[in-house]
Design a protein around this motif. Structure first.
Motif, PDB file in Angstrom:
ATOM      1  N   ARG B 126       0.793  -1.220   0.000  1.00  0.00           N
ATOM      2  CA  ARG B 126       0.000   0.000   0.000  1.00  0.00           C
ATOM      3  C   ARG B 126       0.828   1.272   0.000  1.00  0.00           C
ATOM      4  NH1 ARG B 126       0.823  -2.322   4.847  1.00  0.00           N
ATOM      5  NH2 ARG B 126       0.370  -1.330   6.823  1.00  0.00           N
ATOM      6  N   ILE B 127       2.141   1.173   0.196  1.00  0.00           N
ATOM      7  CA  ILE B 127       2.936   2.394   0.232  1.00  0.00           C
ATOM      8  C   ILE B 127       3.374   2.774  -1.174  1.00  0.00           C
ATOM      9  CG2 ILE B 127       5.238   1.371   0.507  1.00  0.00           C
ATOM     10  CD1 ILE B 127       5.723   3.569   2.692  1.00  0.00           C
ATOM     11  N   LEU B 188       0.316   4.540   7.704  1.00  0.00           N
ATOM     12  CA  LEU B 188      -0.323   4.146   6.447  1.00  0.00           C
ATOM     13  C   LEU B 188      -1.753   3.686   6.665  1.00  0.00           C
ATOM     14  CD1 LEU B 188       2.416   2.046   4.673  1.00  0.00           C
ATOM     15  CD2 LEU B 188       1.218   3.992   3.662  1.00  0.00           C
ATOM     16  N   ARG B 191      -4.277  -2.390   5.126  1.00  0.00           N
ATOM     17  CA  ARG B 191      -4.676  -2.643   3.741  1.00  0.00           C
ATOM     18  C   ARG B 191      -6.197  -2.700   3.635  1.00  0.00           C
ATOM     19  NH1 ARG B 191      -1.440  -8.058   3.169  1.00  0.00           N
ATOM     20  NH2 ARG B 191      -1.961  -8.011   5.384  1.00  0.00           N
ATOM     21  N   LYS B 377       3.816  12.097   4.325  1.00  0.00           N
ATOM     22  CA  LYS B 377       2.368  11.912   4.241  1.00  0.00           C
ATOM     23  C   LYS B 377       1.684  13.245   3.980  1.00  0.00           C
ATOM     24  CE  LYS B 377      -1.500   9.857   6.820  1.00  0.00           C
ATOM     25  NZ  LYS B 377      -1.863   8.988   7.960  1.00  0.00           N
ATOM     26  N   ARG B 383       0.474   6.897   0.634  1.00  0.00           N
ATOM     27  CA  ARG B 383      -0.327   5.718   0.302  1.00  0.00           C
ATOM     28  C   ARG B 383      -0.856   5.806  -1.120  1.00  0.00           C
ATOM     29  NH1 ARG B 383      -3.930   2.051   4.189  1.00  0.00           N
ATOM     30  NH2 ARG B 383      -4.932   0.802   2.573  1.00  0.00           N
ATOM     31  N   GLU B 389      -4.360   0.248  -5.177  1.00  0.00           N
ATOM     32  CA  GLU B 389      -4.161  -0.818  -4.190  1.00  0.00           C
ATOM     33  C   GLU B 389      -4.953  -2.064  -4.577  1.00  0.00           C
ATOM     34  OE1 GLU B 389      -4.567   0.466  -0.146  1.00  0.00           O
ATOM     35  OE2 GLU B 389      -4.773  -1.597   0.586  1.00  0.00           O
TER      36      GLU B 389
END
Lengths: 410, 410, 410
Positions: B126-127, B188, B191, B377, B383, B389
């Protein structure tokens, strides 16, 4: 010299030997990963049998072709007979300050197969197995050791006024493989569907994890390939070689990353992987001559060149599924030249000697691999039939599948 | 000291260096195996580029931050300039009885990248790539060597009345990575689909074979990680460290097997694999201090803790796809404390020093990784978008698939 | 003896130890690759837990069973107590000229688990996990060290007038595993659908890449297995052993390639892979006694025998999914006999001693493994239910899949 240092030196050379051995798994994984699943058994078969060929032919004739002894110093070819015969004092430092006769043989034998392994990637997915095995036996058994003798066996490249310098084989090993790869890929022609009237079509490899495993194992083994080429455990030189080898690989990753990002606007892992390898091939000729900064530059440029090389060979429609020509031939030439440009031996005379070495080895390898591949093409043929290529070599040459439990896409 | 022993010591340190190197392939394989096929290229890309980052930043500034020299003894930070400069006598035992300057550098450089590799698993799937690379450069290039200096560079943790003890880095390496992993995973968020209103959903990794290969390679490399931390080839100490490292890993497997069987009533191989790693992380701080029985207890408890850790972090909804926080942070704290409880240094003063080390390193790493991740961020974002994703990072960040020839399930 | 040589010797033994360690990953990969995807977690689980069992049981009782000391010289069994206790001077060359006590222990401990790993391949895809673990603990913890004591611990096979010779364990390690494999495969019966009224059905393994990785890692590790069995870094002997090990593996590849091509008219990579292993098992008993030509013959014959063995065991309906019995039992017997036929000890008396060793070890292993497996079969059962076997052991024993993201074929 004393027994203690001799034993240490020999120990390092043996450890280096097994590090070079595992590079064959590196090549196998890399080449399998960068080609399609329907040809995986074939690639692995070739990469498994080649080290076996290398070890046996080197014992039979290669070692005696490559190191014919003092009587052939400065020469072009020499041979002292078939098979291994132990010299007096083979297991003492009377034979060599760094290793026993058997260590000498086995370290060199592990190198030998590399030449054919490099070729195997470039000709993948369309070459017939029998002719490839034939080529490998001849190229590894005869051509490689003859070239090796020119420098490492005390031959004419070593006897130049300013001797040609190739520490661990940017030319003697990697470009030997690279020339064979170029000739093979050219004579075979591209894979079906690679270059169409609508332009070049990317044919992605079937397993990025295998390719990644392959590159890490190659890098791992390269510490033995370069580090063992010191031919002793000398702390200063071996540790310097470790550092230049590590830094060049790392810088190669960035050279390829940046170049490929500029050209393709994406983070292409296969380019990064090949960039590492090109950095490593690049430092190989002068790994003992460079400082940290020079190693970084050589590696970085190697990483740039490999991306440009891949683009170039696609433009001239030489189809090299794994990028072997760009890594080993382009990288090998670059690394060999770099010895004249950077580091302890830099100078115009050295550049000239390096160019002579590159040219002579290139001419010899180009001609001999052309001779072998062309003879095979005209006689038994070197390319599988169109149907076989489309269905895959695994089913047709091996009656097997690499992954029989999984559904192929479409 | 004599040339023979110096050469042997240096040889072992170089072999240990390449063993630590191959741990990066271990991390790459483990993390790729424990995540989904649609994110595999991404994970492998990160784990390939991180060692390159580690080597280059360590040459550029890290080494001089971590070992600023005697003028900074007992201090918190020191720096002696950019780049590598060779000291007098760098390749003799005047520099060091165990190794040359270059061996010193390259062994430490191989350690450096580990910190970011540990993080990469926890933030997987997810990063965004760019922010992660930025984090890695800063964390590996600056934060890790500063912490390392506190103990191994002669800094304030080494200067406590009862010096903080961390033989090979349960805290200095593993928990540094673990804290970054915790902060990254927290900032983050989990998920998509991991924690739903119907409870926690297991998201199985896509390749148990890759995960297994990864753990074996890590264990293999750990013999160099711990064994090389002896900083010489001293037969007694290195062989003791080999035994404690082997036994702790084995006991960790059983600790996790039994605990996970009791909790889940199944033989969960991923828990056994993480149990081995937790056992290894646990023994790392005191691998030279323990006997066989103590190593077995430390490893076994590490194996128990990793299972409890995985359950705990899921309960507080910190989503760590590979269990890195439980292995490296929980295991690292346990191992560091264990030095005060078992073995040659056991005692209340030592426990206090260990707690100080754990707390100070924890605070520093927590703050710096928070600072880096939070800045990223708020600025460029860390993200990927929801669509990316769901589709996978490979297609969106790399325009590639890891396994293009195979049909995904569903 | 002096400190320098002692340190070198010990260093080599430690490096050899980790080479033997990585063989366990080799076995894991090979066995997983040659079996079906639905049983992959199960195979990997077993091959991960077995080294852990081996290390712990060997520390607990195995080492003291295998090396009970001089009081038991010439005997059949001896035991000096539970756990590891350090002798005086354990870390000096007073203990041993080649290594410390801990190196001694850990090198031998890495060998121990091999016996059960060999069995695991032959009984794959149908054995219950619990009984297999039980068998492994007993076989590795008790049976293997008793057999080992007979030769390496100074027992009765070492005390024959013409001592039984087994350099690195063609009999003591490989055939011990092989007999257990034979008994286990026989008592379990063949996998469902293997031998039908329409004849034998090939059940291909699910990943040729994993099998290939496995064999390369085994070969890699074998340099430590055989090379470490020199018990010192003696340059002459270790380098000879490296050469014979390399050549025998290479010749084994060709022996199996030619034999399988003649029999099946295809290039079967699994036969080539097993041929390499059979060549390696074959040279193991006499790796220090043979010249290059003799190593080539022994390896080549090993490669032939493994193909004939696979055909033979299929004919008598003993289902061995990975060919372990042919590699380790047939190859082990061949290698043990070869010591009497080729090399420095060749002679009729030696053949007789070799036959005695083969027979006595065979009888003991056959009986003890029968006893263990049969007791388990009669009590808790050793075979999974038909439904579980058809669905796969991964789902039923582990509630997991090895490759959850990919669609199975059909």
């Amino acid at each position: 010299m004393n027994q203690e240092l001799f034993t240490i030196n020999n120990l390092w050379m043996m450890v280096a030997t097994i590090l070079v051995f595992i590079m064959h798994l590196g090549f196998a994984s890399l080449e399998a990963g960068l080609t399609r699943a329907k040809n995986t058994v074939n690639i692995l078969f070739k990469n498994t049998i080649i080290p076996a060929i290398g070890l046996l032919t080197y014992a039979f004739i290669g070692f005696n072709l490559m190191y014919p002894g003092e009587g052939f110093a400065g020469g072009f070819i020499g041979f002292t007979g078939v098979g291994i015969s132990l010299p007096e004092g083979w297991n003492t430092f009377a034979y060599n300050e760094g290793y026993t006769f058997f260590t000498d043989f086995i370290f060199q034998a592990m190198f030998a197969a590399t030449a054919a392994t490099i070729v195997s990637g470039a000709v993948a997915e369309r070459i017939k197995l029998g002719p490839f095995i034939t080529f490998s036996i001849l190229y590894v058994g005869i051509c490689y050791p003859i070239v090796g003798m020119w420098k490492w066996g005390g031959g004419f490249l070593d006897a130049l006024d300013t001797p040609f310098y190739d520490f661990a084989g940017s030319t003697i090993v990697h470009s030997v493989g690279g020339w064979g790869a170029l000739v093979g890929a050219f004579l075979l022609g591209p894979r079906l569907g690679k270059y169409t009237e609508h332009g070049m079509r990317a044919i992605p490899g079937h397993s990025i994890p295998m390719a990644t495993i392959g590159v890490f194992l190659l890098w791992f083994g390269w510490f033995g390939f370069n580090g063992g080429s010191v031919l002793s455990a000398d702390p200063g030189t071996v540790s310097l070689v470790f550092v230049t080898t590590a830094i060049a690989g790392a810088a190669g990753a960035f050279g390829a990353l940046i170049t490929s990002y500029i050209k393709f606007r994406t983070y292409d892992i296969t380019m990064v992987l090949n960039g590492i390898l090109a950095g490593l091939v690049g430092i190989t000729a002068g790994a003992d001559l460079m400082g940290v900064g020079e190693a970084a530059i050589i590696g970085f440029v190697g990483g740039i060149l490999v991306v440009l090389g891949v683009v170039f060979f696609d433009r001239i429609k030489i189809d090299d599924p794994v990028g072997a020509i760009s890594v080993h031939l382009v990288g090998g030439i670059w690394g060999t030249l770099a010895v004249g440009i950077f580091g302890d031996l830099a100078g115009i005379q050295q550049v000239i000697s390096q160019l002579i070495g590159i040219a002579v080895v290139g001419a010899f390898c180009f001609l001999t691999s052309w001779l072998i591949f062309f003879s095979l093409k005209r006689s038994i043929g070197i390319r599988v039939e169109e149907r076989e290529e489309l269905e895959g070599l695994d089913i047709n040459e091996h009656s097997m599948q690499a992954y029989p439990d999984f559904a192929p896409k479409d």
